[in-house]
Design an enzyme around this catalytic site. Structure first.
Site, PDB file in Angstrom:
ATOM      1  N   CYS A   1     -11.166   2.784  -0.224  1.00 42.13           N
ATOM      2  CA  CYS A   1      -9.871   2.999   0.199  1.00 42.13           C
ATOM      3  C   CYS A   1      -9.516   2.138   1.548  1.00 42.13           C
ATOM      4  O   CYS A   1     -10.308   2.103   2.439  1.00 42.13           O
ATOM      5  CB  CYS A   1      -9.957   4.692   0.618  1.00 42.13           C
TER       6      CYS A   1
ATOM      7  N   CYS B   1      -4.252  -1.267  -1.967  1.00 42.49           N
ATOM      8  CA  CYS B   1      -4.418   0.096  -2.273  1.00 42.49           C
ATOM      9  C   CYS B   1      -5.201   0.316  -3.389  1.00 42.49           C
ATOM     10  O   CYS B   1      -5.163  -0.149  -4.352  1.00 42.49           O
ATOM     11  CB  CYS B   1      -3.120   0.749  -2.452  1.00 42.49           C
TER      12      CYS B   1
ATOM     13  N   ASP C   1       0.841  -1.159   0.013  1.00 41.86           N
ATOM     14  CA  ASP C   1       0.051  -0.054   0.212  1.00 41.86           C
ATOM     15  C   ASP C   1       0.823   1.264   0.136  1.00 41.86           C
ATOM     16  O   ASP C   1       2.107   1.068   0.003  1.00 41.86           O
ATOM     17  CB  ASP C   1      -1.102   0.124   1.138  1.00 41.86           C
TER      18      ASP C   1
ATOM     19  N   HIS D   1      -7.876   2.449   3.961  1.00 42.60           N
ATOM     20  CA  HIS D   1      -7.788   3.330   5.332  1.00 42.60           C
ATOM     21  C   HIS D   1      -9.361   3.233   5.955  1.00 42.60           C
ATOM     22  O   HIS D   1      -9.248   3.236   7.172  1.00 42.60           O
ATOM     23  CB  HIS D   1      -7.486   4.615   5.173  1.00 42.60           C
TER      24      HIS D   1
HETATM   25  N1  DGL Z   1      -4.754   3.366   1.117  1.00 45.18           N
HETATM   26  C1  DGL Z   1      -4.784   4.205  -0.142  1.00 45.18           C
HETATM   27  C2  DGL Z   1      -5.992   3.614  -0.947  1.00 45.18           C
HETATM   28  O1  DGL Z   1      -6.550   2.408  -0.837  1.00 45.18           O
HETATM   29  C3  DGL Z   1      -4.987   5.439   0.202  1.00 45.18           C
HETATM   30  C4  DGL Z   1      -4.025   6.143   0.620  1.00 45.18           C
HETATM   31  C5  DGL Z   1      -3.321   7.229  -0.142  1.00 45.18           C
HETATM   32  O2  DGL Z   1      -3.818   8.098  -0.744  1.00 45.18           O
HETATM   33  O3  DGL Z   1      -2.300   6.894  -0.280  1.00 45.18           O
HETATM   34  O4  DGL Z   1      -6.444   4.191  -1.943  1.00 45.18           O
END
Ligand code: DGL
Length: 267
Positions: free
Chosen positions: A182, A71, A8, A184
């Site tokens: 995402c 990601c 990620d 997160h």
């Molecule tokens: N974890 C990333 C995603 O799933 C988002 C974080 C980022 O912008 O780097 O898109």
């Protein structure tokens, strides 16, 4: 068992690593968070492809027998490049296709919402795949959420206020499901659910991606040479105290983060 390589832009993908560790406890995990280049969500597709390709090359060099792109920004913008870097013998699981499959298995038509970074939403990748399955799609970039969560702002007033600001226009009130596009966002899933009508189901990528990986590895089981004796490794391209402290929140248990420079890293 050859390690599963998971990467990620930062430590958010540890939500996917956690689901993978639960689904495939016998496989060591080599996790790489590209914290030196965070956030991917604000980068161009070309730069995301370059970073994702370099990381894939390194995970393969370290002996990984499969790759999970934990990601959404990289899955939406760099999947072809990642697959061609990994080569045909290494299964690559992204986080977008398994979620689209999960949504299609649960709903037949109607409206589906997607929130994610700018890079994810602007790629129109979710939209294209969902529309191909007959869904109407409503998308919205929610770029501040990932940074806030990475900084530890989840479960409280700051993330509540951000979620309220992004959702108050009401475009997701009538969707069957909202995809948390995402890695997160699982950390604020309860807050997002509380801000939406009960009729909206939330779908996140971690479990769907872990199950897709399990299916891919089961079908390749005889081709995965056993190496044995290696434990999990959690690497980041730039180590700070805040990443070390944050990692446990995403993985659900203590994580020993180490800095690992990519051999060919530039920029
Ligand atoms: N974890 C990333 C995603 O799933 C988002 C974080 C980022 O912008 O780097 O898109």
């Amino acid at each position: 068992m050859r390690p599963i390589g998971i990467f990620d832009s930062g430590i958010g993908g540890l939500t996917v690593a956690r689901a993978v560790a639960e689904a495939l406890p016998e496989h060591p995990i080599f996790y790489f968070g590209d914290t030196a280049h965070l956030p991917y969500g604000e980068k161009s597709p070309a730069l995301i492809r370059r970073y994702a390709t370099q990381i894939t090359r390194e995970l393969v060099r370290l002996g990984c027998g499969s790759i999970v792109v934990a990601c959404n920004s990289a899955s939406s913008n760099a999947l072809d490049a990642i697959r061609s870097e990994a080569g045909e013998s290494i299964p690559v699981i992204d986080v977008v296709h398994p979620v689209v499959d999960a949504v299609a298995a649960r709903f037949s038509g109607g409206q589906i919402g997607v929130i994610g970074t700018r890079a994810t939403i602007d790629s129109h990748w979710y939209q294209r795949l969902l529309e191909a399955r007959g869904f109407d799609v409503v998308t919205k970039p929610t770029p501040l959420l990932a940074s806030a969560i990475e900084e530890g702002f989840h479960g409280g007033e700051v993330s509540d206020a951000l979620i309220a600001a992004y959702l108050e226009s009401g475009e997701f009130n009538d969707v069957h499901a909202l995809i948390l596009g995402c890695t997160h966002y699982p950390l604020v899933a309860n807050q997002i659910a509380a801000a939406l009508p009960d009729t909206v189901a939330l779908v996140d990528s971690a479990e769907a991606a872990a199950q897709a990986l399990k299916r891919a590895l089961d079908s390749l089981a005889d081709k995965q040479a056993a190496k044995g004796g290696r434990g999990d490794r959690f690497m980041v391209s730039d180590l700070t105290e805040s990443f070390s402290l944050g990692a446990q929140r995403f993985f659900g248990k203590p994580v020993d983060l180490v800095e690992h420079k990519l051999p060919s890293a530039t920029g």
